[in-house]
Motif scaffolding. Structure first.
Motif, PDB file in Angstrom:
ATOM      1  N   ASP A 114      -5.327  -4.027  -1.177  1.00  9.89           N
ATOM      2  CA  ASP A 114      -4.072  -3.881  -0.434  1.00  9.89           C
ATOM      3  C   ASP A 114      -2.845  -3.774  -1.315  1.00  9.89           C
ATOM      4  O   ASP A 114      -1.864  -3.153  -0.941  1.00  9.89           O
ATOM      5  CB  ASP A 114      -3.881  -5.049   0.528  1.00  9.89           C
ATOM      6  N   ARG A 160       0.812  -1.222   0.000  1.00  7.54           N
ATOM      7  CA  ARG A 160       0.000   0.000   0.000  1.00  7.54           C
ATOM      8  C   ARG A 160       0.847   1.275   0.000  1.00  7.54           C
ATOM      9  O   ARG A 160       0.546   2.218  -0.727  1.00  7.54           O
ATOM     10  CB  ARG A 160      -0.941  -0.024   1.210  1.00  7.54           C
ATOM     11  N   LEU A 208      -6.016   5.882  -0.445  1.00 10.68           N
ATOM     12  CA  LEU A 208      -6.243   4.543  -1.003  1.00 10.68           C
ATOM     13  C   LEU A 208      -7.363   3.837  -0.249  1.00 10.68           C
ATOM     14  O   LEU A 208      -8.212   3.184  -0.843  1.00 10.68           O
ATOM     15  CB  LEU A 208      -4.971   3.704  -0.941  1.00 10.68           C
ATOM     16  N   ASN A 238      -1.865   7.050   1.966  1.00 16.27           N
ATOM     17  CA  ASN A 238      -2.404   5.717   2.252  1.00 16.27           C
ATOM     18  C   ASN A 238      -3.880   5.814   2.614  1.00 16.27           C
ATOM     19  O   ASN A 238      -4.677   4.959   2.235  1.00 16.27           O
ATOM     20  CB  ASN A 238      -1.640   5.062   3.398  1.00 16.27           C
ATOM     21  N   SER A 271       0.638   4.047  -2.936  1.00 15.72           N
ATOM     22  CA  SER A 271       0.243   5.439  -2.691  1.00 15.72           C
ATOM     23  C   SER A 271       1.317   6.409  -3.187  1.00 15.72           C
ATOM     24  O   SER A 271       1.002   7.432  -3.779  1.00 15.72           O
ATOM     25  CB  SER A 271      -0.067   5.676  -1.213  1.00 15.72           C
TER      26      SER A 271
END
Length: 128
Positions: free
Chosen positions: A74, A53, A67, A64, A57
């Motif tokens: 993930d 992640r 996202l 994060n 990002s």
């Protein structure tokens, strides 16, 4: 160290690593060796993913949390990231704007702190 810690240090998504990596402790020596001379599987993961992640990002230029708000899985591959970058959906554009605003505000606050520190470190004016 634990495989998760080693994966984080290597910037890879742990579930995509080979079983022998995921199932055994990693020595500092082994980690250093992989960083200086990565095996083929590590080179492939770093090139094509799937990426964790934090790497996703960073590649998309968002946080994060962005996202998570967009309910992105993930991990994404380089190809999936490329598709998002080639034709950014509305949520990605919104998150990029938001992230840029937050970074600009943080930079402004840091500059203000630096000015205050510089002001308190100036010698006192001569009053005579």
């Amino acid at each position: 160290m634990k495989p998760l810690t080693a994966a984080n240090k290597l910037g890879i998504y742990l579930p995509a690593a080979p079983e022998e990596f995921r199932s055994a402790p990693i020595s500092r020596t082994q980690l250093d060796a992989w960083q200086s001379d990565p095996p083929e599987w590590l080179t492939e993961l770093r090139r094509n993913g799937p990426f964790p992640r934090d790497v996703v990002s960073r590649k998309l230029g968002i946080s994060n949390a962005g996202l998570a708000r967009a309910q992105v899985p993930d991990a994404l591959t380089a190809e999936e990231i490329g598709v998002l970058l080639a034709d950014p959906p509305e949520w990605l554009l919104r998150e990029r704007e938001s992230y840029a605003a937050v970074r600009a505000e943080n930079a402004r606050l840091e500059a203000k702190k630096a000015e205050r520190r510089a002001a308190t470190n100036r010698p006192a004016k001569n009053r005579g």
